[in-house]
Design a protein around this motif. Structure first.
Motif, PDB file in Angstrom:
ATOM      1  N   PRO A 232       0.801  -1.231   0.000  1.00 12.49           N
ATOM      2  CA  PRO A 232       0.000   0.000   0.000  1.00 12.49           C
ATOM      3  C   PRO A 232       0.831   1.277   0.000  1.00 12.49           C
ATOM      4  O   PRO A 232       0.324   2.335  -0.355  1.00 12.49           O
ATOM      5  N   THR A 233       2.110   1.214   0.382  1.00 13.92           N
ATOM      6  CA  THR A 233       2.933   2.428   0.466  1.00 13.92           C
ATOM      7  C   THR A 233       4.281   2.248  -0.235  1.00 13.92           C
ATOM      8  O   THR A 233       5.280   2.819   0.196  1.00 13.92           O
ATOM      9  N   THR A 234       4.304   1.477  -1.308  1.00 16.34           N
ATOM     10  CA  THR A 234       5.561   1.228  -2.024  1.00 16.34           C
ATOM     11  C   THR A 234       6.101   2.521  -2.627  1.00 16.34           C
ATOM     12  O   THR A 234       5.378   3.243  -3.313  1.00 16.34           O
ATOM     13  N   LEU A 235       7.370   2.813  -2.370  1.00  8.23           N
ATOM     14  CA  LEU A 235       7.998   4.021  -2.905  1.00  8.23           C
ATOM     15  C   LEU A 235       8.484   3.804  -4.333  1.00  8.23           C
ATOM     16  O   LEU A 235       8.878   2.700  -4.706  1.00  8.23           O
ATOM     17  N   CYS A 260      10.846  -1.888   6.060  1.00  7.96           N
ATOM     18  CA  CYS A 260      11.118  -1.936   4.623  1.00  7.96           C
ATOM     19  C   CYS A 260       9.890  -2.114   3.748  1.00  7.96           C
ATOM     20  O   CYS A 260       9.977  -1.930   2.529  1.00  7.96           O
ATOM     21  N   GLY A 261       8.744  -2.504   4.309  1.00  6.41           N
ATOM     22  CA  GLY A 261       7.585  -2.749   3.461  1.00  6.41           C
ATOM     23  C   GLY A 261       7.891  -3.850   2.462  1.00  6.41           C
ATOM     24  O   GLY A 261       8.220  -4.973   2.827  1.00  6.41           O
ATOM     25  N   GLY A 262       7.813  -3.520   1.160  1.00  5.26           N
ATOM     26  CA  GLY A 262       8.125  -4.504   0.123  1.00  5.26           C
ATOM     27  C   GLY A 262       9.585  -4.543  -0.250  1.00  5.26           C
ATOM     28  O   GLY A 262       9.962  -5.223  -1.215  1.00  5.26           O
ATOM     29  N   GLY A 263      10.437  -3.797   0.472  1.00  2.00           N
ATOM     30  CA  GLY A 263      11.877  -3.848   0.233  1.00  2.00           C
ATOM     31  C   GLY A 263      12.388  -2.882  -0.815  1.00  2.00           C
ATOM     32  O   GLY A 263      13.510  -3.036  -1.315  1.00  2.00           O
ATOM     33  N   SER A 264      11.611  -1.846  -1.139  1.00  2.78           N
ATOM     34  CA  SER A 264      11.993  -0.935  -2.232  1.00  2.78           C
ATOM     35  C   SER A 264      13.360  -0.302  -2.022  1.00  2.78           C
ATOM     36  O   SER A 264      14.185  -0.251  -2.946  1.00  2.78           O
ATOM     37  N   ILE A 265      13.611   0.230  -0.824  1.00  2.00           N
ATOM     38  CA  ILE A 265      14.865   0.948  -0.582  1.00  2.00           C
ATOM     39  C   ILE A 265      16.070   0.011  -0.602  1.00  2.00           C
ATOM     40  O   ILE A 265      17.038   0.252  -1.333  1.00  2.00           O
ATOM     41  N   PRO A 266      16.085  -1.072   0.177  1.00  2.00           N
ATOM     42  CA  PRO A 266      17.273  -1.947   0.136  1.00  2.00           C
ATOM     43  C   PRO A 266      17.471  -2.622  -1.216  1.00  2.00           C
ATOM     44  O   PRO A 266      18.617  -2.857  -1.624  1.00  2.00           O
ATOM     45  N   ASP A 282      10.999  -5.944   8.589  1.00  2.00           N
ATOM     46  CA  ASP A 282       9.665  -5.405   8.846  1.00  2.00           C
ATOM     47  C   ASP A 282       8.968  -6.328   9.837  1.00  2.00           C
ATOM     48  O   ASP A 282       9.323  -7.508   9.966  1.00  2.00           O
ATOM     49  N   TYR A 283       7.973  -5.768  10.507  1.00  2.00           N
ATOM     50  CA  TYR A 283       7.233  -6.547  11.503  1.00  2.00           C
ATOM     51  C   TYR A 283       6.091  -7.323  10.867  1.00  2.00           C
ATOM     52  O   TYR A 283       5.755  -8.429  11.289  1.00  2.00           O
ATOM     53  N   HIS A 284       5.492  -6.728   9.829  1.00  2.00           N
ATOM     54  CA  HIS A 284       4.295  -7.308   9.223  1.00  2.00           C
ATOM     55  C   HIS A 284       4.656  -8.509   8.351  1.00  2.00           C
ATOM     56  O   HIS A 284       5.542  -8.442   7.508  1.00  2.00           O
ATOM     57  N   GLU A 285       3.940  -9.604   8.543  1.00  3.36           N
ATOM     58  CA  GLU A 285       4.245 -10.827   7.821  1.00  3.36           C
ATOM     59  C   GLU A 285       4.063 -10.668   6.309  1.00  3.36           C
ATOM     60  O   GLU A 285       4.862 -11.184   5.520  1.00  3.36           O
ATOM     61  N   LEU A 286       3.027  -9.933   5.885  1.00  4.34           N
ATOM     62  CA  LEU A 286       2.793  -9.737   4.456  1.00  4.34           C
ATOM     63  C   LEU A 286       3.912  -8.911   3.822  1.00  4.34           C
ATOM     64  O   LEU A 286       4.338  -9.174   2.689  1.00  4.34           O
ATOM     65  N   ALA A 287       4.380  -7.902   4.559  1.00  5.50           N
ATOM     66  CA  ALA A 287       5.480  -7.073   4.049  1.00  5.50           C
ATOM     67  C   ALA A 287       6.736  -7.911   3.863  1.00  5.50           C
ATOM     68  O   ALA A 287       7.442  -7.789   2.854  1.00  5.50           O
ATOM     69  N   CYS A 288       7.032  -8.746   4.823  1.00  9.00           N
ATOM     70  CA  CYS A 288       8.216  -9.617   4.711  1.00  9.00           C
ATOM     71  C   CYS A 288       8.089 -10.560   3.522  1.00  9.00           C
ATOM     72  O   CYS A 288       9.065 -10.818   2.811  1.00  9.00           O
ATOM     73  N   GLY A 289       6.879 -11.045   3.280  1.00 10.88           N
ATOM     74  CA  GLY A 289       6.651 -11.917   2.139  1.00 10.88           C
ATOM     75  C   GLY A 289       6.870 -11.198   0.820  1.00 10.88           C
ATOM     76  O   GLY A 289       7.459 -11.754  -0.122  1.00 10.88           O
ATOM     77  N   ARG A 290       6.415  -9.942   0.736  1.00  8.95           N
ATOM     78  CA  ARG A 290       6.623  -9.163  -0.484  1.00  8.95           C
ATOM     79  C   ARG A 290       8.109  -8.895  -0.722  1.00  8.95           C
ATOM     80  O   ARG A 290       8.581  -8.953  -1.859  1.00  8.95           O
ATOM     81  N   THR A 330      15.174   4.814   5.658  1.00  8.91           N
ATOM     82  CA  THR A 330      13.840   4.239   5.755  1.00  8.91           C
ATOM     83  C   THR A 330      12.755   5.273   5.492  1.00  8.91           C
ATOM     84  O   THR A 330      12.984   6.481   5.604  1.00  8.91           O
ATOM     85  N   ASP A 331      11.616   4.752   5.149  1.00  7.74           N
ATOM     86  CA  ASP A 331      10.395   5.533   4.923  1.00  7.74           C
ATOM     87  C   ASP A 331       9.502   5.293   6.128  1.00  7.74           C
ATOM     88  O   ASP A 331       8.877   4.232   6.243  1.00  7.74           O
ATOM     89  N   LEU A 332       9.453   6.263   7.038  1.00  9.56           N
ATOM     90  CA  LEU A 332       8.650   6.120   8.256  1.00  9.56           C
ATOM     91  C   LEU A 332       7.160   6.183   7.927  1.00  9.56           C
ATOM     92  O   LEU A 332       6.768   6.814   6.934  1.00  9.56           O
ATOM     93  N   PRO A 333       6.308   5.557   8.735  1.00  9.22           N
ATOM     94  CA  PRO A 333       4.861   5.641   8.490  1.00  9.22           C
ATOM     95  C   PRO A 333       4.390   7.094   8.476  1.00  9.22           C
ATOM     96  O   PRO A 333       4.747   7.874   9.358  1.00  9.22           O
ATOM     97  N   PHE A 334       3.590   7.453   7.488  1.00  7.03           N
ATOM     98  CA  PHE A 334       3.079   8.817   7.376  1.00  7.03           C
ATOM     99  C   PHE A 334       1.881   9.047   8.285  1.00  7.03           C
ATOM    100  O   PHE A 334       1.501  10.178   8.552  1.00  7.03           O
ATOM    101  N   GLY A 335       1.248   7.939   8.736  1.00  7.24           N
ATOM    102  CA  GLY A 335       0.022   8.098   9.503  1.00  7.24           C
ATOM    103  C   GLY A 335      -1.180   8.319   8.616  1.00  7.24           C
ATOM    104  O   GLY A 335      -2.221   8.793   9.070  1.00  7.24           O
TER     105      GLY A 335
END
Length: 427
Positions: A232-235, A260-266, A282-290, A330-335
């Motif tokens: 949802p927040t891929t850079l 890292c979300g989907g890992g765009s930066i690294p 990342d903490y979220h399991e779906l993000a780690c999977g992406r 890193t890209d911090l959560p924007f809220g």
């Protein structure tokens, strides 16, 4: 109010030096200096021959180096300029002003622009002579017959005219200008008009009281790379590259994106700044999977390994050794799409303290992107003993006004330096 481009440092557009061309590249607004630095580093262009402007960088380069422009990782699109009118009164009636814009077309450096286009695009079936001017007979004959007698429409170039306009006081709109100028180009060249899947794009930029024309060197924006599995927040890859450029990655640096979300930066770092080694967490399991899927897709595509690894962890208790990291990007959560600004006022200081423990004192640094500026400023007092903000700069992220914080680590250690965080799982 928008400012006009300062053309004085540039000579390619004047035609005085036949082997030099002027190129304009679009960048995400706020990252012009990162793009300028990359042009210097990768292309060897002197700083004096680069003009950063709002959302773009313009520079002179040898014509033979044009293909290298597309290897830049911080730019979205590129154009070669074929004509510049630094000062022009555009405040008159619509029809009169458009006629004066059309009258500029014969004086544009079409041979240079079309020669540059041919350097980039392999379209040997197209039948036009890049060495001829706009009023020359060989180009006009394209409508009737080619050099080998080929009358197939496929041998005739297709084109689109686009106009970008800033400033007030114009009696015409961008679409009006594109329609009038595009029609005049079609009348002169007899090219086919096509809004999609075109061969050539002619771009007209109208900035307040100046006009310049370019031919596009990109059909697809260069940020469309690397990522196949989006969150949802891929850079954009070009934003990631700009952040990494600001981080000044050095050989051997361990670079971490702890959210890292989907890992765009690294992933962008592992591809474009290979002097470092990258950790994505990342903490979220779906993000780690992406992240895992995106890394694997690139390894499969390129058939080679990348200097990157991924983990699932809690960012407030990063499971790395004390003083083992050189850089955080890193890209911090924007809220907005993720979390809330109320959550951020609790999260941000905890993240910065966790990062302070694992990054190297004195030499460690961080480049952090966030739209929630208020939460960051209000949290500063909680981590200012460990992080010093050296600079923060504005950027435009999808229409949101965001800030990039550039920080360096102080020599003070957090109260519990022995804590190594909770174990991480490899993704």
């Amino acid at each position: 109010m928008a400012l006009a481009v300062n053309w004085s440092p540039l000579v390619g557009w004047t035609g005085r030096e036949p082997d030099v061309v002027t190129v304009e590249c679009s960048v995400v607004t706020g990252f012009e200096l990162a793009a300028q630095q990359e042009v210097q580093d990768r292309l060897g262009v002197a700083a004096a021959a680069i003009v950063p402007h709002q959302g773009r960088v313009i520079f002179d380069i040898a014509g033979s180096q044009l293909p290298q422009v597309l290897s830049l990782r911080t730019i979205d699109n590129a154009w070669i300029l074929v004509g510049v009118i630094p000062q022009m009164d555009l405040t008159g009636p619509e029809d009169e002003t458009l006629e004066r814009l059309i009258a500029l077309l014969p004086d544009l450096d079409w041979p240079r622009g079309l020669a540059a286009w041919r350097r980039i695009f392999n379209r040997p079936h197209l039948n036009f002579d890049s060495d001829q001017g706009i009023d020359s007979e060989p180009i006009k004959r394209v409508k009737i017959i080619g050099d080998e007698g080929d009358t197939s429409p496929d041998s005739i170039p297709s084109f689109r005219c686009t106009c970008y306009r800033t400033g007030t006081g114009h009696a015409f709109g961008s679409m009006d200008a594109a329609k009038a100028i595009g029609g005049a180009i079609q009348d002169k060249f007899q090219w086919r008009v096509r809004m999609k899947d075109f061969d050539i794009e002619v771009v007209v930029n109208i900035d307040i009281s100046q006009v310049y024309f370019g031919i596009s060197l990109t059909h697809v924006s260069l940020f469309k790379r690397n990522i196949e599995h989006f969150g949802p927040t891929t850079l954009r890859a070009t934003i990631c590259s700009s952040l990494l450029k600001l981080a000044n990655i050095q050989p051997g640096d361990v670079v971490v994106d702890p959210m890292c979300g989907g890992g765009s930066i690294p992933i962008e770092g592992a591809l474009g700044y290979r002097q470092g080694f990258y950790l994505a967490g990342d903490y979220h399991e779906l993000a780690c999977g992406r992240t895992k899927d995106n890394i694997q897709a690139l390894v499969t595509r390129d058939n080679k390994g990348l200097p990157i690894d991924g983990f699932q962890w809690d960012v407030t208790s990063i499971p790395l050794k004390t003083a083992s990291v050189d850089v955080f990007v890193t890209d911090l959560p924007f809220g907005k799409r993720s979390g809330s600004k109320a959550d951020n006022r609790v999260l941000y200081p905890r993240v910065l303290l966790s990062m302070a423990r694992v990054v190297k004192p004195n030499s460690g640094r961080a480049v952090l992107l966030t739209q929630d500026k208020t939460s960051m400023f209000k949290s500063t007092g909680k981590f200012s003993a460990y992080w010093k903000t050296t600079k923060h700069s504005y950027c435009n992220i999808g229409g949101l006004a965001a800030l990039v914080f550039m920080m360096t680590r102080t020599d003070k250690m957090p109260d519990d330096p022995s804590s190594e965080g909770r174990p991480a799982s490899t993704s």
